[in-house]
Scaffold this motif. Structure first.
Motif, short mmCIF file in Angstrom:
data_model
loop_
_atom_site.label_atom_id
_atom_site.label_comp_id
_atom_site.label_asym_id
_atom_site.label_seq_id
_atom_site.Cartn_x
_atom_site.Cartn_y
_atom_site.Cartn_z
N SER A 26 0.83 -1.21 0.00
CA SER A 26 0.00 0.00 0.00
C SER A 26 0.85 1.25 0.00
CB SER A 26 -0.93 0.01 1.22
OG SER A 26 -1.78 -1.13 1.22
N PHE A 27 1.96 1.21 0.75
CA PHE A 27 2.87 2.37 0.79
C PHE A 27 3.52 2.59 -0.57
CE2 PHE A 27 6.94 4.42 1.66
CZ PHE A 27 6.52 5.49 2.44
N ILE A 28 3.95 1.51 -1.20
CA ILE A 28 4.57 1.63 -2.53
C ILE A 28 3.54 2.09 -3.56
CG2 ILE A 28 5.71 0.33 -4.37
CD1 ILE A 28 6.89 -1.49 -2.21
N ALA A 29 2.29 1.63 -3.39
CA ALA A 29 1.23 2.01 -4.33
C ALA A 29 0.97 3.51 -4.30
CB ALA A 29 -0.05 1.25 -3.99
N LEU A 30 1.20 4.16 -3.16
CA LEU A 30 1.04 5.61 -3.10
C LEU A 30 1.94 6.30 -4.10
CD1 LEU A 30 0.90 6.19 0.78
CD2 LEU A 30 -1.01 6.32 -0.83
N PHE A 31 3.19 5.88 -4.16
CA PHE A 31 4.16 6.50 -5.07
C PHE A 31 3.88 6.10 -6.52
CE2 PHE A 31 6.20 6.38 -0.94
CZ PHE A 31 6.72 7.65 -0.83
N LEU A 32 3.43 4.87 -6.72
CA LEU A 32 3.08 4.45 -8.08
C LEU A 32 1.91 5.26 -8.62
CD1 LEU A 32 3.39 0.56 -7.74
CD2 LEU A 32 5.03 2.13 -8.78
N ASN A 33 0.89 5.46 -7.79
CA ASN A 33 -0.26 6.25 -8.22
C ASN A 33 0.12 7.72 -8.43
OD1 ASN A 33 -2.14 4.14 -8.21
ND2 ASN A 33 -2.60 4.41 -6.05
N PHE A 34 1.02 8.22 -7.59
CA PHE A 34 1.51 9.59 -7.79
C PHE A 34 2.22 9.72 -9.13
CE2 PHE A 34 5.02 12.66 -7.50
CZ PHE A 34 4.30 13.82 -7.25
N GLY A 35 3.01 8.71 -9.48
CA GLY A 35 3.70 8.73 -10.76
C GLY A 35 2.73 8.72 -11.93
N VAL A 36 1.65 7.93 -11.81
CA VAL A 36 0.63 7.90 -12.86
C VAL A 36 -0.04 9.25 -13.00
CG1 VAL A 36 -1.57 6.87 -13.57
CG2 VAL A 36 0.22 5.43 -12.57
N LEU A 37 -0.39 9.88 -11.88
CA LEU A 37 -1.02 11.20 -11.93
C LEU A 37 -0.09 12.24 -12.50
CD1 LEU A 37 -2.86 11.29 -8.48
CD2 LEU A 37 -3.89 11.07 -10.73
N PHE A 38 1.20 12.18 -12.14
CA PHE A 38 2.17 13.15 -12.64
C PHE A 38 2.33 13.03 -14.15
CE2 PHE A 38 6.56 14.51 -13.53
CZ PHE A 38 6.50 15.81 -13.03
N LEU A 39 2.43 11.79 -14.64
CA LEU A 39 2.55 11.59 -16.09
C LEU A 39 1.27 12.01 -16.81
CD1 LEU A 39 4.35 8.10 -16.21
CD2 LEU A 39 5.33 10.34 -16.75
N THR A 40 0.13 11.76 -16.19
CA THR A 40 -1.14 12.17 -16.79
C THR A 40 -1.20 13.68 -16.96
OG1 THR A 40 -2.25 10.28 -15.78
CG2 THR A 40 -3.65 12.08 -16.56
N ILE A 41 -0.75 14.41 -15.95
CA ILE A 41 -0.75 15.88 -16.03
C ILE A 41 0.19 16.36 -17.12
CG2 ILE A 41 -0.15 17.99 -14.77
CD1 ILE A 41 -1.06 16.54 -12.21
N LEU A 42 1.34 15.72 -17.25
CA LEU A 42 2.30 16.12 -18.29
C LEU A 42 1.71 15.91 -19.69
CD1 LEU A 42 5.74 14.80 -16.95
CD2 LEU A 42 4.90 17.15 -16.97
N THR A 60 -7.78 3.49 -15.22
CA THR A 60 -7.61 2.04 -15.31
C THR A 60 -6.32 1.59 -14.64
OG1 THR A 60 -8.84 2.02 -17.39
CG2 THR A 60 -7.51 0.08 -16.88
N VAL A 61 -5.24 2.32 -14.90
CA VAL A 61 -3.94 1.98 -14.31
C VAL A 61 -3.98 2.14 -12.80
CG1 VAL A 61 -1.49 2.55 -14.23
CG2 VAL A 61 -2.69 2.57 -16.42
N ILE A 62 -4.57 3.25 -12.32
CA ILE A 62 -4.66 3.49 -10.89
C ILE A 62 -5.50 2.40 -10.21
CG2 ILE A 62 -5.61 5.05 -9.14
CD1 ILE A 62 -4.83 7.37 -10.99
N SER A 63 -6.59 2.01 -10.86
CA SER A 63 -7.44 0.95 -10.30
C SER A 63 -6.69 -0.38 -10.24
CB SER A 63 -8.71 0.79 -11.15
OG SER A 63 -9.46 1.98 -11.16
N CYS A 64 -5.91 -0.66 -11.27
CA CYS A 64 -5.11 -1.91 -11.27
C CYS A 64 -4.10 -1.91 -10.13
CB CYS A 64 -4.39 -2.06 -12.61
SG CYS A 64 -5.47 -2.51 -13.98
N ILE A 65 -3.43 -0.77 -9.93
CA ILE A 65 -2.43 -0.68 -8.86
C ILE A 65 -3.11 -0.83 -7.50
CG2 ILE A 65 -0.79 0.85 -7.71
CD1 ILE A 65 -0.18 2.05 -10.47
N THR A 66 -4.20 -0.08 -7.30
CA THR A 66 -4.89 -0.07 -6.01
C THR A 66 -5.51 -1.42 -5.67
OG1 THR A 66 -5.38 2.28 -6.34
CG2 THR A 66 -6.62 1.12 -4.63
#
Length: 257
Positions: A26-42, A60-66
């Motif tokens: 769950s802790f690692i997923a926080l950073f993975l989801n942050f990375g997805v959001l950051f790339l989405t914004i870019l 979809t990616v965030i749901s898969c990670i979570t």
């Protein structure tokens, strides 16, 4: 930075002590989801990219990670994932219509003074960006409710494998009724907690109640809360039905073979 590192370390230790391996994931997923959001914004700043399609991919990616990374692949996470995607697709088209009619996209009049020195012709569709922002704000709550319903329904089925699909669906709705009130209140108070400075600013500007309600900044945040509440309400029957269908279908298939 030292404070941030200390808080992150405390959170990591607590999540491991309480959640074990799942807590570490769950802790690692926080950073993975942050990375997805950051790339989405870019990618969203590119005028050639459709924000709606990009949002669907990111959701979809965030749901898969979570769901799958934290809780692994099983029937309850699969049901929660399918329910989440269906709800997001329905909600996304609804939010686009609301955003267009409410005209909350773009910058508010309070922000014009700060942006007057910049060019506002950036070629980005702010209606779709506004809709994408609302979806990104609700994806966490929708996923949380989906797994919160699918997991106890799986336990109900495990302890009562002969339960009918209708009774299992009714149990899911009953669980969802308890979740609905608490989650909508959480979203509501999160808004007032996160935007307390905005409300104080409105007071300093001597805004009346009517001016606050009709302010684009305030309206955008309230619409986000209401759309998130609609998403939570939708995910409850969708998850209940899909989970009941998958579990009973598996039982019927096992009888056949």
């Amino acid at each position: 930075m030292n404070v941030l590192m200390c808080l992150a370390a405390i959170l990591f230790i607590l999540m491991i002590l309480i959640g074990g391996k799942k807590g570490a994931r769950s802790f690692i997923a926080l950073f993975l989801n942050f990375g997805v959001l950051f790339l989405t914004i870019l990618f969203m700043t590119d005028p050639n990219v459709d924000p709606i399609i990009l949002t669907l991919i990111a959701s979809t990616v965030i749901s898969c990670i979570t769901l799958f990374y934290i809780n692994e692949v099983n029937r309850k996470t699969t049901s929660a994932f399918v329910s989440t995607i269906i709800t997001i697709v329905i909600l996304l088209f609804f939010i686009v219509i609301v955003t267009e009619n409410a005209m909350i996209q773009g910058f508010s009049e309070e922000e014009i003074a700060e942006l007057s020195m910049f060019s506002i012709y950036i070629g980005v569709d702010f209606v779709k960006v506004g809709a994408a922002m609302i979806i990104m704000s609700t994806i966490g709550a929708i996923t949380d409710v989906a797994i919160s319903i699918a997991s106890p329904m799986r336990e109900i089925y495990y302890h009562n494998p002969l339960i009918s699909r209708k009774d299992l669906f009714t149990s899911g709705l009953s669980i969802g009724k308890d979740i609905l009130g608490t989650n909508t209140n959480t979203l509501f108070f999160a808004f007032f907690g996160g935007y307390m400075a905005l409300l104080i600013w409105f007071k300093d500007l001597s805004y009346s109640v009517g001016e606050i309600v009709n302010s684009k900044v305030f309206s955008a945040e309230m619409i986000t809360i209401l759309c998130a509440g609609i998403g939570i309400a939708l995910i409850i029957p969708i998850t209940s039905w899909i989970t009941a269908y998958f579990l009973v279908k598996t039982r019927e298939n096992n009888k056949i073979f």
